[in-house]
Design a protein around this motif. Structure first.
Motif, PDB file in Angstrom:
ATOM      1  N   ALA A  19       0.818  -1.224   0.000  1.00  0.00           N
ATOM      2  CA  ALA A  19       0.000   0.000   0.000  1.00  0.00           C
ATOM      3  C   ALA A  19       0.849   1.269   0.000  1.00  0.00           C
ATOM      4  O   ALA A  19       0.485   2.268  -0.627  1.00  0.00           O
ATOM      5  N   CYS A  20       1.977   1.230   0.691  1.00  0.00           N
ATOM      6  CA  CYS A  20       2.817   2.447   0.764  1.00  0.00           C
ATOM      7  C   CYS A  20       3.384   2.774  -0.619  1.00  0.00           C
ATOM      8  O   CYS A  20       3.358   3.926  -1.064  1.00  0.00           O
ATOM      9  N   CYS A  56      -3.202  -2.247   3.939  1.00  0.00           N
ATOM     10  CA  CYS A  56      -2.275  -3.067   3.121  1.00  0.00           C
ATOM     11  C   CYS A  56      -2.601  -4.550   3.220  1.00  0.00           C
ATOM     12  O   CYS A  56      -3.029  -5.029   4.272  1.00  0.00           O
ATOM     13  N   CYS A  80       5.135  -8.032   5.956  1.00  0.00           N
ATOM     14  CA  CYS A  80       5.482  -6.811   5.216  1.00  0.00           C
ATOM     15  C   CYS A  80       6.825  -7.042   4.530  1.00  0.00           C
ATOM     16  O   CYS A  80       7.824  -7.341   5.196  1.00  0.00           O
ATOM     17  N   PRO A  81       6.886  -6.904   3.197  1.00  0.00           N
ATOM     18  CA  PRO A  81       8.138  -7.196   2.482  1.00  0.00           C
ATOM     19  C   PRO A  81       9.333  -6.383   2.969  1.00  0.00           C
ATOM     20  O   PRO A  81      10.475  -6.827   2.863  1.00  0.00           O
ATOM     21  N   PHE A  82       9.077  -5.181   3.509  1.00  0.00           N
ATOM     22  CA  PHE A  82      10.205  -4.379   3.989  1.00  0.00           C
ATOM     23  C   PHE A  82      10.943  -5.094   5.134  1.00  0.00           C
ATOM     24  O   PHE A  82      12.127  -4.839   5.339  1.00  0.00           O
ATOM     25  N   VAL A 101       2.343  -5.507   8.763  1.00  0.00           N
ATOM     26  CA  VAL A 101       3.620  -4.883   9.108  1.00  0.00           C
ATOM     27  C   VAL A 101       4.246  -5.525  10.350  1.00  0.00           C
ATOM     28  O   VAL A 101       5.455  -5.473  10.552  1.00  0.00           O
TER      29      VAL A 101
HETATM   30 FE1  SF4 Z   1       4.177  -0.798   3.208  1.00  0.00          FE
HETATM   31 FE2  SF4 Z   1       4.671  -2.965   4.696  1.00  0.00          FE
HETATM   32 FE3  SF4 Z   1       3.009  -1.111   5.602  1.00  0.00          FE
HETATM   33 FE4  SF4 Z   1       2.279  -2.655   3.537  1.00  0.00          FE
HETATM   34  S1  SF4 Z   1       2.671  -3.327   5.627  1.00  0.00           S
HETATM   35  S2  SF4 Z   1       2.027  -0.430   3.711  1.00  0.00           S
HETATM   36  S3  SF4 Z   1       4.240  -2.929   2.496  1.00  0.00           S
HETATM   37  S4  SF4 Z   1       5.184  -0.853   5.207  1.00  0.00           S
END
Ligand code: SF4
Ligand code: FAD
Ligand code: DLZ
Length: 507
Positions: A350-351, A442, A455-457, A446
């Motif tokens: 989403a980010c 998302c 969350c892929p980050f 997270v």
């Molecule tokens: Fe971005 Fe991760 Fe948050 Fe999704 S969960 S909006 S990918 S930081």
């Protein structure tokens, strides 16, 4: 007969500066040329092309009304040679000037192109210093000389002293140089969030919009509605609007991100400033006045002025100090191509969807979106920094290489190995979650660290650090982070790395 041919480039639209300030109206022909080489050296966003061409046409009108002789070449002129060199050759044949003059181009590429032309054509060319900056290139080089580290903060203090902005005698106003510690608040949806000031296209802009639609249908971006300022008068109204509506909260929410709020309290002035419709010191004086009149708090005024006379000047200094080698920087030897979704916004994250989506719509994203969302993701994923650079240069309405490149290669990708920053701006999802409301909308979680819903980050963050340990392991600012990794159970570490591998294989 006129003796001087003065080339005015698309980002040199300032009446009383550089070569124009020194020119004699009775002896000068001004050449302005819309050329394909400049519109397509990267696939610029449609709105960016429209902004530059419309502002060029309005500026040419203004010059003509002021009594200047202007030779203006339009992009759809059937004889258009498609390059600045080609147009210079034709203009020299038309006017037989005794000298050719230009204000120093902002980009190394353009300066090299014009110098080549001057030499091969035998015509020669005089480059006049671009005095639209607080620090000259020499001044920056002198400041940098002999310093081990080129930290923006120290350069900024010099610029405060030089300009006298927010100075109380020899001391900074409020007793501190920098009020950033007060500037990291997350924002909440607010009914009173200011809307930027918009300008409906006049017939000149309308013609440009039709041209851009016709000539660049495959370029990224939504062209309409196009409502940016294209004249100095409009840009001044945008400045007034920001001082009144955005500045008071600029400091507090400078780093915040909110779904559906692409602009928050940001000024949207960079696009106008970088083509010369506004002057950096004039903007800063207005901001300073707002503080002294009690219409903006010190953390906002100082924070804003720092962006302009600190960051903007410092970034330009680095560019000219380090080019042309800087362009090839790739400290991590990253070699992954830029993911396709950077051009479409089609991703479940989403980010990234929000930052890229508003970029496609407005040719705009604010600093933290550029740095901590699109930039952070590209660095964590190991994308080739030159691909990232070309993307930023193409998609933002304010992007010119002198300002975009050090921000991208240096600040955002750490491709210069730490010239600009003491450590990479790498962050897991937690940072984005703290500074935005993106995560609640998302498909990823997270809080999950690994696995298909994480969350892929999160896994990418650790994968990046582990992958680049040889280069980053001795960085004192990362010691704690690596110690955390070392203390982790082997199974957990493996989970992180496997999750990262899966994500990277998918992009
Ligand atoms: Fe971005 Fe991760 Fe948050 Fe999704 S969960 S909006 S990918 S930081
Ligand atoms: P505001 O948030 O209102 O900031 C005020 C002004 O300060 C800006 O208008 C700008 O002139 C100046 N400023 C703030 N930060 C910087 C900075 N880091 N470097 C230079 N000037 C700064 N800025 C550009 O003008 N052109 C670019 O091509 C560009 N590329 C960037 C690429 C990356 C990867 C990153 C992280 C930042 C980039 N920036 C660039 C800096 C910054 O993001 C933009 O200046 C800012 O978002 C413009 O929006 P605004 O006018 O609303 O800025
Ligand atoms: C960005 C741009 C675009 C899109 N088009 C033109 C153009 O047609 N003619 C021109 O003179 N300048 C243009 N520019 C701005 C130039 O690329 C700019 O002069 C360089 O970026 C140097 O800073």
């Amino acid at each position: 007969m006129a003796k001087t041919l003065l080339l005015v480039l698309g980002d040199q639209l300032t009446l009383d500066r550089g070569a124009l300030a020194q020119a004699d109206r009775s002896d000068t022909i001004i050449l302005m040329a819309e050329v394909a080489a400049e519109t397509t050296y990267v696939p610029h966003h449609k709105k960016k092309i429209a902004l530059v061409l419309s502002a060029m046409r309005h500026f040419a009108d203004q010059l003509q009304r002021g009594g200047w002789l202007v030779d203006y070449v339009k992009l759809d002129d059937p004889e258009n040679s498609e390059s600045l060199a080609g147009e210079l050759t034709k203009a020299v044949a038309r006017h037989a000037p005794s000298r050719v003059v230009v204000t120093e181009p902002g980009e190394f590429r353009v300066k090299a192109h014009l110098s080549d032309w001057a030499e091969t054509s035998g015509t020669g060319m005089e480059f006049v210093t671009d005095d639209r900056f607080v620090a000259s290139q020499d001044e920056f080089a002198n400041w940098a000389e002999g310093r081990k580290q080129l930290r923006m903060e120290y350069f900024y203090r010099e610029m405060r002293r030089k300009t006298g902005l927010l100075m109380a005698g020899d001391e900074p106003e409020g007793g501190k140089w920098n009020f950033d510690a007060e500037n990291r608040k997350p924002a909440k949806a607010d009914l009173f969030m200011p809307e930027p000031i918009w300008f409906e296209p006049d017939p000149v802009t309308e013609q440009v919009l039709e041209l851009v639609e016709r000539r660049f249908p495959d370029h990224i971006g939504q062209l309409r509605p196009f409502r940016y300022a294209v004249t100095r008068d409009q840009a001044l109204l945008a400045l007034d609007h920001f001082i009144e509506h955005g500045l008071p909260s600029f400091g507090d929410y400078q780093d915040a991100m909110l779904t559906g709020e692409p602009f928050l309290y940001h000024s949207l002035l960079s696009g106008y400033l970088n083509i010369g419709l506004l002057d950096p010191i004039e903007i800063c004086r207005r901001v300073e006045d707002a503080y002294y009149c009690g219409r903006a708090p010190l953390n906002a005024a100082e924070g804003y002025i720092r962006q302009i006379i600190g960051w903007r000047e410092y970034i330009r200094g680095i560019y000219w100090l380090k080019m042309p080698e800087y362009a090839d920087s790739n400290f991590f030897n990253a070699d992954r191509p830029l993911p396709e979704f950077y051009w479409t916004g089609e991703t479940d994250m989403a980010c990234l969807r929000a930052a890229i989506g508003q970029t496609i719509e407005h040719a705009y994203a604010h600093h933290i979106q550029r740095l901590m969302v699109t930039g952070n993701f590209a660095m964590l994923a190991g994308v080739r920094p030159q691909d990232v650079h070309e993307w930023y240069l193409a998609v933002y309405m304010d992007a010119y290489e002198w300002v975009e490149m050090p921000n991208t290669l240096g600040m955002s990708q750490f491709a210069d190995g730490g010239l600009l920053g003491s450590k990479p701006y790498a962050a897991s999802g937690n940072y984005i979650s703290k500074m935005s409301d993106y995560c609640s909308g998302c498909r990823y979680d997270v809080k999950k660290k690994t696995g298909p819903d994480a969350c892929p980050f999160n896994p990418l963050y650790w994968d990046f650090l582990v992958r680049n340990r040889e280069k980053l392991g001795s960085n004192p600012r990362l010691g704690q982070v690596y110690r955390t990794w070392d203390r982790m159970a082997e199974e957990k570490k493996q989970d992180y790395l496997t999750s990262a591998e899966t994500i990277l294989a998918q992009i």
